[in-house]
Design an enzyme around this catalytic site. Structure first.
Site, PDB file in Angstrom:
ATOM      1  N   CYS A  88      44.824  44.925  44.440  1.00  0.00           N
ATOM      2  CA  CYS A  88      43.574  44.603  45.141  1.00  0.00           C
ATOM      3  C   CYS A  88      43.671  45.081  46.583  1.00  0.00           C
ATOM      4  O   CYS A  88      42.666  45.369  47.211  1.00  0.00           O
ATOM      5  CB  CYS A  88      43.303  43.109  45.066  1.00  0.00           C
ATOM      6  N   GLU A  90      38.962  35.463  44.359  1.00  0.00           N
ATOM      7  CA  GLU A  90      39.832  36.521  44.910  1.00  0.00           C
ATOM      8  C   GLU A  90      39.431  37.810  44.213  1.00  0.00           C
ATOM      9  O   GLU A  90      39.891  38.101  43.107  1.00  0.00           O
ATOM     10  CB  GLU A  90      41.305  36.205  44.609  1.00  0.00           C
TER      11      GLU A  90
HETATM   12  P1  NAD Z   1      38.216  41.605  35.588  1.00  0.00           P
HETATM   13  O1  NAD Z   1      37.155  41.094  36.499  1.00  0.00           O
HETATM   14  O2  NAD Z   1      37.832  42.560  34.534  1.00  0.00           O
HETATM   15  O3  NAD Z   1      38.924  40.367  34.839  1.00  0.00           O
HETATM   16  C1  NAD Z   1      39.580  39.347  35.538  1.00  0.00           C
HETATM   17  C2  NAD Z   1      39.610  38.081  34.705  1.00  0.00           C
HETATM   18  O4  NAD Z   1      38.296  37.525  34.633  1.00  0.00           O
HETATM   19  C3  NAD Z   1      40.053  38.286  33.254  1.00  0.00           C
HETATM   20  O5  NAD Z   1      40.883  37.205  32.886  1.00  0.00           O
HETATM   21  C4  NAD Z   1      38.736  38.247  32.494  1.00  0.00           C
HETATM   22  O6  NAD Z   1      38.864  37.847  31.150  1.00  0.00           O
HETATM   23  C5  NAD Z   1      37.963  37.220  33.293  1.00  0.00           C
HETATM   24  N1  NAD Z   1      36.497  37.305  33.202  1.00  0.00           N
HETATM   25  C6  NAD Z   1      35.728  38.422  33.231  1.00  0.00           C
HETATM   26  N2  NAD Z   1      34.412  38.078  33.176  1.00  0.00           N
HETATM   27  C7  NAD Z   1      34.355  36.731  33.140  1.00  0.00           C
HETATM   28  C8  NAD Z   1      33.283  35.788  33.061  1.00  0.00           C
HETATM   29  N3  NAD Z   1      32.009  36.167  33.036  1.00  0.00           N
HETATM   30  N4  NAD Z   1      33.587  34.465  33.028  1.00  0.00           N
HETATM   31  C9  NAD Z   1      34.870  34.051  33.059  1.00  0.00           C
HETATM   32  N5  NAD Z   1      35.927  34.890  33.116  1.00  0.00           N
HETATM   33  C10 NAD Z   1      35.672  36.225  33.150  1.00  0.00           C
HETATM   34  O7  NAD Z   1      39.350  42.220  36.539  1.00  0.00           O
HETATM   35  P2  NAD Z   1      40.666  43.069  36.162  1.00  0.00           P
HETATM   36  O8  NAD Z   1      40.264  44.433  35.742  1.00  0.00           O
HETATM   37  O9  NAD Z   1      41.572  42.281  35.290  1.00  0.00           O
HETATM   38  O10 NAD Z   1      41.390  43.145  37.595  1.00  0.00           O
HETATM   39  C11 NAD Z   1      41.114  44.091  38.581  1.00  0.00           C
HETATM   40  C12 NAD Z   1      40.251  43.521  39.692  1.00  0.00           C
HETATM   41  O11 NAD Z   1      40.845  42.343  40.229  1.00  0.00           O
HETATM   42  C13 NAD Z   1      40.105  44.456  40.869  1.00  0.00           C
HETATM   43  O12 NAD Z   1      38.767  44.434  41.317  1.00  0.00           O
HETATM   44  C14 NAD Z   1      41.032  43.860  41.923  1.00  0.00           C
HETATM   45  O13 NAD Z   1      40.718  44.202  43.248  1.00  0.00           O
HETATM   46  C15 NAD Z   1      40.855  42.408  41.654  1.00  0.00           C
HETATM   47  N6  NAD Z   1      41.965  41.610  42.171  1.00  0.00           N
HETATM   48  C16 NAD Z   1      41.769  40.875  43.303  1.00  0.00           C
HETATM   49  C17 NAD Z   1      42.811  40.146  43.843  1.00  0.00           C
HETATM   50  C18 NAD Z   1      42.631  39.346  45.095  1.00  0.00           C
HETATM   51  O14 NAD Z   1      43.486  38.526  45.370  1.00  0.00           O
HETATM   52  N7  NAD Z   1      41.579  39.533  45.865  1.00  0.00           N
HETATM   53  C19 NAD Z   1      44.058  40.147  43.223  1.00  0.00           C
HETATM   54  C20 NAD Z   1      44.229  40.896  42.065  1.00  0.00           C
HETATM   55  C21 NAD Z   1      43.165  41.621  41.551  1.00  0.00           C
END
Ligand code: NAD
Length: 513
Positions: free
Chosen positions: A299, A265
């Site tokens: 998002c 997501e």
């Molecule tokens: P992010 O990608 O920085 O982090 C999200 C999560 O992923 C965190 O828990 C982080 O620790 C983990 N993570 C990061 N790199 C990783 C890796 N290599 N391996 C495993 N885990 C890893 O995102 P953010 O800044 O917390 O959130 C914002 C983003 O999330 C925006 O792009 C938004 O659109 C998206 N989002 C999407 C949805 C959806 O349902 N499509 C919902 C909410 C947020």
């Protein structure tokens, strides 16, 4: 407004100054390194959470894999009953949890409560679903044979979540995974670890009260390195990861290499098409809430308004006028519309977007800027901005997680607007504002919006849990929440039973011995 402050909310949720960040239920462990959680609301330290080491992670996985053996044989409606009780606990703690979400993440108190309501709603949905995990029966081509399919629990589900929905995304996954007979290991965002600890405490109490073993609900904490424990672990057949497209590409690759399943997501770049037949008042409400709600950190936030040239000046003026009414400030004060961004890095990304759009030839129509002074001490409050831009600008193609709205003009018919709308890498949410049936149906048709969510006369943000939620292309293709999204949490099996004394082969193949 509630009658108590954040200190009382933390107390009701059982949070302390330093919290252990690893849990298998009632057992909590992890020593040493901590993550400090500062509120973007006032910059104050809310509390600390210890980081999960590899050794701690192994303890969690041992408990989780053991617990799966117990949990998977409980009848699904009984699992549903436990989720019902979990929903009741959330009802009881809605106010303190909503307040914590608002204070740790920075969204408005109303949106914090709304997030907890989503958790309650998905629990209700899951309870009903626990009696409906059905497959199909088929007529066999062989006489005296019966054929059907069934869904079995899958195992340990790893949940990696983003900061912007610090509690609901976990519940969307766990409530369904639990009724499906799976056990869950959750790694919340390192930006909102206290929300994770608070939720785990609520779940753990319910499992303990039902005499269920440790390991059905587990929590680990840390940054991407702890996320990688899960994504590289063959014992975790499904990873549900919510966050940026950058993260999703890495997670998808890592999980794919070991042929695990991933539910992704990821980011959006959502647009509202405003046609000549749009209701301007509705458009303004949808666009402004979509662009500035949660300070543009959903998002599904509205990033682009694609406006027909005949409506352009009218809609631009109406939206700009509406922005003048916005009150920016402490999100716990219900008079404010716009709270802070999550941290200073997010503020730099916002500033960078405003610089880039001008460099690429855009025209700012509502000035942005970082607020300072009383009430803005955290340095995370910014002014929602609007720029006129072209869809082809690099910055417009990129998801900036902040309240920056781009106005894009189109001419001719709705096909041209659809080309612009679909002309980005992401495919999460989309909307059209129109009273013209042909335009609306065109937008929803096979040749219309390429997004996972397509709305008519509603904005891009604010989904209900009853529908499947997710998007295509760089949004990752996953679906969560309602409809038949539960199927990803189970493994499918096709069964054929022969109740005769003959053994005919399929396709009429002869094999005489
Ligand atoms: P992010 O990608 O920085 O982090 C999200 C999560 O992923 C965190 O828990 C982080 O620790 C983990 N993570 C990061 N790199 C990783 C890796 N290599 N391996 C495993 N885990 C890893 O995102 P953010 O800044 O917390 O959130 C914002 C983003 O999330 C925006 O792009 C938004 O659109 C998206 N989002 C999407 C949805 C959806 O349902 N499509 C919902 C909410 C947020």
């Amino acid at each position: 407004a509630t009658s108590f402050g954040i200190e009382e909310a933390l107390k009701q949720l059982g949070l302390e100054a330093v919290n252990k960040g690893t849990s298998t239920g009632s057992q909590w462990f992890s020593e040493g390194e901590t993550i400090a959680s500062h509120s973007p609301v006032d910059g104050k330290l809310i509390g600390k959470v210890t980081v999960t080491s590899k050794e701690d992670y192994e303890k969690v996985m041992t408990k989780a894999t053991e617990a799966f053996k117990t949990w998977r044989v409980k009848p699904a409606p009984l699992r549903g009953e436990v989720v019902r009780q979990f929903g009741d606990e959330l009802r009881r703690l809605k106010e303190p949890l909503g307040k914590l979400v608002s204070y740790e993440m920075g969204k408005s108190y109303q949106e914090g409560l709304g997030e907890v309501q989503e958790m309650i709603d998905i629990c209700d949905f899951a309870v009903g679903l626990s009696r409906q995990l059905h497959g199909l029966t088929m007529h066999s081509e062989r006489p005296g044979h019966r054929m059907y399919e069934q869904y079995h629990p899958m195992g340990v589900v790893g949940i990696i979540s983003a900061f912007n929905f610090p509690v609901a995304v976990w519940a969307w996954n766990t409530a369904l995974a639990w009724i499906c007979g799976d056990v869950c290991v959750w790694k919340p965002s390192e930006k909102t670890p206290l929300c994770g600890v608070a939720c785990q405490k609520i779940a753990a109490r319910v499992f303990a009260a039902n005499d269920l073993p440790e390991g059905i609900s587990c929590l680990v904490n840390g940054d991407y390195k702890v996320g990688e424990y899960l994504t590289t672990d063959k014992r975790v057949p499904l990873i549900s990861a919510t966050g940026s497209t950058r993260m999703g590409k890495i997670v998808g690759r890592t999980v794919g290499e070991r042929l695990g399943k991933s539910l992704l997501e990821l980011g959006g770049n959502n647009a509202i098409i405003v046609t000549p037949d749009a209701d301007v008042k509705m458009t303004v409400i949808g666009a402004v809430f979509g662009a500035v709600g949660t300070a543009g950190q959903r998002c599904t936030s509205t990033r682009r308004l694609i406006i027909h040239e005949s409506m352009y000046d009218t809609v631009k003026k109406a939206v700009v006028d509406a922005y003048k009414q916005l009150r920016i400030g402490n999100p716990l004060d219900e008079n404010n519309h716009v709270g802070p961004l999550i941290d200073k890095d997010a503020v730099s990304n916002y500033e960078n977007a405003l610089t880039k759009v001008v460099e690429e030839g855009g025209n700012i129509v509502v000035e942005g800027g970082v607020l300072s002074g009383e009430g803005y001490e955290s340095g995370c409050y910014v002014k929602p901005a609007i720029a006129e831009a072209e869809n082809s600008f690099k910055i417009v193609q990129h998801e900036t997680f902040a309240p920056v709205l781009y106005l894009i003009k189109y001419s001719g018919d709705v096909e041209n607007a659809l080309d612009i709308q679909n002309g980005v890498a992401q495919g999460l949410s989309s909307a059209i504002m129109t009273n013209n049936l042909r335009e609306a149906e065109r937008f929803l048709s096979v040749a219309g919006s390429d997004c996972g969510i397509a709305n008519v006369n509603i904005g891009t943000s604010g989904a209900e849990i009853g529908g499947a939620f997710g998007g295509e292309k760089d949004t990752g293709g996953g679906r969560e929440s309602g409809s038949d999204a539960w199927k990803i949490y189970m493994r499918r099996q096709t069964n054929t039973i022969n109740y005769t004394t003959e053994l005919p082969l399929a396709q009429g193949i002869k094999f005489d011995l």
